[in-house]
Design a protein around this motif. Structure first.
Motif, mmCIF file in Angstrom:
data_model
loop_
_atom_site.group_PDB
_atom_site.id
_atom_site.type_symbol
_atom_site.label_atom_id
_atom_site.label_comp_id
_atom_site.label_asym_id
_atom_site.label_seq_id
_atom_site.Cartn_x
_atom_site.Cartn_y
_atom_site.Cartn_z
ATOM 1 N N VAL A 21 0.839 -1.200 0.000
ATOM 2 C CA VAL A 21 0.000 0.000 0.000
ATOM 3 C C VAL A 21 0.872 1.247 0.000
ATOM 4 O O VAL A 21 0.574 2.233 -0.680
ATOM 5 C CB VAL A 21 -0.944 -0.022 1.217
ATOM 6 C CG1 VAL A 21 -1.720 1.291 1.319
ATOM 7 C CG2 VAL A 21 -1.892 -1.206 1.148
ATOM 8 N N TRP A 22 1.991 1.215 0.749
ATOM 9 C CA TRP A 22 2.873 2.387 0.810
ATOM 10 C C TRP A 22 3.440 2.705 -0.568
ATOM 11 O O TRP A 22 3.483 3.862 -0.968
ATOM 12 C CB TRP A 22 4.014 2.148 1.802
ATOM 13 C CG TRP A 22 4.848 3.372 2.040
ATOM 14 C CD1 TRP A 22 4.682 4.316 3.012
ATOM 15 C CD2 TRP A 22 5.961 3.831 1.243
ATOM 16 N NE1 TRP A 22 5.622 5.309 2.898
ATOM 17 C CE2 TRP A 22 6.416 5.042 1.812
ATOM 18 C CE3 TRP A 22 6.606 3.337 0.123
ATOM 19 C CZ2 TRP A 22 7.495 5.752 1.297
ATOM 20 C CZ3 TRP A 22 7.669 4.052 -0.409
ATOM 21 C CH2 TRP A 22 8.118 5.243 0.174
ATOM 22 N N ILE A 23 3.881 1.679 -1.297
ATOM 23 C CA ILE A 23 4.455 1.905 -2.624
ATOM 24 C C ILE A 23 3.398 2.469 -3.570
ATOM 25 O O ILE A 23 3.666 3.399 -4.343
ATOM 26 C CB ILE A 23 5.054 0.599 -3.184
ATOM 27 C CG1 ILE A 23 6.269 0.180 -2.358
ATOM 28 C CG2 ILE A 23 5.437 0.769 -4.648
ATOM 29 C CD1 ILE A 23 6.873 -1.146 -2.781
ATOM 30 N N CYS A 36 9.189 4.315 -11.384
ATOM 31 C CA CYS A 36 8.435 3.138 -11.786
ATOM 32 C C CYS A 36 8.242 2.247 -10.564
ATOM 33 O O CYS A 36 8.848 2.470 -9.516
ATOM 34 C CB CYS A 36 9.132 2.387 -12.920
ATOM 35 S SG CYS A 36 10.604 1.470 -12.427
ATOM 36 N N GLU A 37 7.406 1.256 -10.712
ATOM 37 C CA GLU A 37 7.058 0.381 -9.608
ATOM 38 C C GLU A 37 8.129 -0.695 -9.425
ATOM 39 O O GLU A 37 8.415 -1.462 -10.336
ATOM 40 C CB GLU A 37 5.696 -0.258 -9.883
ATOM 41 C CG GLU A 37 5.055 -0.884 -8.678
ATOM 42 C CD GLU A 37 3.610 -1.284 -8.968
ATOM 43 O OE1 GLU A 37 2.824 -1.358 -8.026
ATOM 44 O OE2 GLU A 37 3.301 -1.522 -10.151
ATOM 45 N N VAL A 38 8.733 -0.722 -8.253
ATOM 46 C CA VAL A 38 9.720 -1.751 -7.937
ATOM 47 C C VAL A 38 8.988 -2.968 -7.394
ATOM 48 O O VAL A 38 8.197 -2.860 -6.463
ATOM 49 C CB VAL A 38 10.744 -1.250 -6.902
ATOM 50 C CG1 VAL A 38 11.773 -2.340 -6.598
ATOM 51 C CG2 VAL A 38 11.430 0.018 -7.395
ATOM 52 N N GLU A 39 9.259 -4.118 -7.976
ATOM 53 C CA GLU A 39 8.584 -5.325 -7.524
ATOM 54 C C GLU A 39 8.949 -5.628 -6.074
ATOM 55 O O GLU A 39 10.111 -5.525 -5.673
ATOM 56 C CB GLU A 39 8.969 -6.502 -8.424
ATOM 57 C CG GLU A 39 8.490 -6.344 -9.856
ATOM 58 C CD GLU A 39 8.881 -7.536 -10.722
ATOM 59 O OE1 GLU A 39 9.399 -8.518 -10.148
ATOM 60 O OE2 GLU A 39 8.671 -7.479 -11.938
ATOM 61 N N ILE A 66 7.879 0.447 4.029
ATOM 62 C CA ILE A 66 7.723 0.267 2.586
ATOM 63 C C ILE A 66 6.948 -1.005 2.274
ATOM 64 O O ILE A 66 6.109 -1.036 1.366
ATOM 65 C CB ILE A 66 9.109 0.233 1.905
ATOM 66 C CG1 ILE A 66 9.747 1.634 1.927
ATOM 67 C CG2 ILE A 66 9.003 -0.252 0.460
ATOM 68 C CD1 ILE A 66 11.158 1.670 1.379
ATOM 69 N N THR A 67 7.203 -2.065 3.041
ATOM 70 C CA THR A 67 6.578 -3.370 2.775
ATOM 71 C C THR A 67 5.329 -3.604 3.623
ATOM 72 O O THR A 67 4.831 -4.735 3.678
ATOM 73 C CB THR A 67 7.594 -4.489 3.035
ATOM 74 O OG1 THR A 67 8.103 -4.382 4.379
ATOM 75 C CG2 THR A 67 8.754 -4.402 2.061
ATOM 76 N N VAL A 84 10.264 10.030 5.780
ATOM 77 C CA VAL A 84 11.377 10.624 5.035
ATOM 78 C C VAL A 84 12.418 9.566 4.698
ATOM 79 O O VAL A 84 12.922 9.493 3.567
ATOM 80 C CB VAL A 84 12.010 11.774 5.845
ATOM 81 C CG1 VAL A 84 13.242 12.312 5.125
ATOM 82 C CG2 VAL A 84 11.002 12.892 6.077
ATOM 83 N N GLN A 85 12.736 8.722 5.670
ATOM 84 C CA GLN A 85 13.738 7.683 5.446
ATOM 85 C C GLN A 85 13.232 6.614 4.474
ATOM 86 O O GLN A 85 14.007 6.045 3.703
ATOM 87 C CB GLN A 85 14.136 7.048 6.783
ATOM 88 C CG GLN A 85 14.810 8.010 7.753
ATOM 89 C CD GLN A 85 16.042 8.673 7.157
ATOM 90 O OE1 GLN A 85 16.881 8.010 6.556
ATOM 91 N NE2 GLN A 85 16.154 9.983 7.304
ATOM 92 N N ALA A 86 11.921 6.336 4.525
ATOM 93 C CA ALA A 86 11.341 5.362 3.601
ATOM 94 C C ALA A 86 11.428 5.869 2.163
ATOM 95 O O ALA A 86 11.699 5.101 1.228
ATOM 96 C CB ALA A 86 9.890 5.070 3.974
#
Length: 278
Positions: A21-23, A36-39, A66-67, A84-86
Motif C-alpha cells: 500500500v505504501w508503494i 516506476c514500480e519496484v517489484e 515500505i513493505t 522521510v527515510q522510507a
C-alpha cells in the motif's frame, strides 16, 4: 553500489506480483511520476539491498514501512521521520532496480510514452528524454533529463520533478538502456526513427508537455544582474555518460573535443566583452 546482473530479458506484468500500500501511495503522489514500480520480491531480497543500511537511518523500520510490515505501536513523531527515510530507501532501491532487466523494461514503457518529457531543441524533433543522476550519492544533485540525440541534459520543467534526488536514478541508467536496447539509439538528424516512440507516445507526450509548460517557473537563477553569454556557458553542467562508473569511450573522446571548442568560444566571447562589442 552493488548492482544485480541482468540475467533474463523477461518483462513480467503487474499481475505477477502485488506491491504494498505504501508503494502504491508513493507512486500515486503528485511529483513522483518519474518513478516506476519496484517489484516487492526485489525489495524483500536482502541481497539487493546490500549496503543501504549504512545510508538510511532507521533502516529496518523504513523497510518495514515500505513493505507494510511496520508495527502499529510506533509513535506518531517517529512515523514522520520514518516516512522521510522510507522515501530515501525506496529511491535508492529504485536506482538499483531500473538497471535490472525487468526494471529497464518498466522504464522503457515510460520512455515510449514520453513520461519524462521531450527535448526542447527544435532540431531534436521532440526526442523523448531519460532521467539521469549526476552522482550516485543522495542529497548532492537533483535529477536531470538526458537527450540521446543532442546528448545534453536539461532540468525538469516542473518544480516538483526538479526536487527529485538524482541518486534515485543513478548515473548509469540512460546509456545502459541504450546498450540493452540498441534500436532505441536516436539518429542525430531527421525524425524520430523508432515507431513505438512516434505512435505510442505522441498523444500522451503532447498532453504531458502542455501540462509541464503550464507548471514551468521562470528561470530566475539565470536572468539577472551580470548576465552574459559567457557566464551561462561556464555555468552549464556537462553530463559524462558512465556505465557503472566507467565512461563510455567514444563519447568521452567526443566530449573532450567539444569542450575544447567550447573553451575557445568562451575565450572569444570574453575578448568581445572586453572591447565592448557584446
Amino acid at each position: 553500489m552493488l548492482r544485480r546482473a541482468v540475467e533474463d530479458n523477461s518483462t513480467g506484468s503487474d499481475s505477477d506480483y502485488t506491491n504494498s500500500v505504501w508503494i502504491s501511495w508513493f507512486l500515486s503522489s503528485k511529483g513522483n511520476e518519474y518513478f516506476c514500480e519496484v517489484e516487492e520480491d526485489y525489495i524483500l531480497d536482502r541481497f539487493n539491498l546490500t549496503g543501504l543500511n549504512t545510508e538510511v537511518q532507521h533502516y529496518s523500520q523504513a523497510l518495514d514501512l515500505i513493505t507494510d510490515n511496520l508495527d502499529d505501536d510506533i509513535q506518531d513523531e517517529i512515523r514522520s521521520t520514518l516516512d522521510v527515510q522510507a522515501r530515501l530507501l525506496y529511491g535508492l532501491i529504485h536506482a538499483r532496480w531500473i538497471v535490472t532487466a525487468r526494471g529497464l523494461a518498466k522504464m522503457l514503457e515510460k520512455y515510449k510514452r514520453a513520461d519524462f518529457g521531450r527535448c526542447p531543441r527544435v532540431l531534436c524533433q521532440s526526442q523523448p528524454l531519460l532521467p539521469v543522476g549526476l552522482t550516485d550519492v543522495p542529497y548532492e544533485k537533483s535529477v536531470k533529463l538526458y537527450c540521446g540525440r543532442c546528448e545534453d541534459i536539461y532540468s525538469p520543467k516542473s518544480s516538483r520533478h526538479g526536487s527529485i534526488d538524482g541518486a534515485y536514478f543513478g548515473t548509469s541508467f540512460p546509456h545502459l538502456l541504450f546498450l540493452v536496447y540498441p534500436n532505441l539509439i536516436p539518429p542525430k538528424s531527421g525524425p524520430v526513427d523508432f515507431p513505438a516512440l512516434r505512435a505510442g507516445g505522441e498523444a500522451e507526450g503532447s498532453r504531458r508537455s502542455r501540462r509541464a509548460r503550464d507548471e514551468q517557473e521562470p528561470p530566475s537563477d539565470i536572468v539577472g544582474e551580470g548576465f552574459n553569454t559567457t557566464s551561462v556557458a561556464l555555468k552549464a553542467e556537462r553530463y559524462r555518460p558512465r556505465i557503472f562508473g566507467f565512461q563510455v569511450n567514444e563519447i568521452a573522446k567526443l566530449q573532450r573535443w567539444q569542450e575544447a571548442v567550447r573553451d575557445k568560444q568562451v575565450a572569444r566571447l570574453d575578448l568581445l566583452d572586453e572591447h565592448g562589442l557584446m
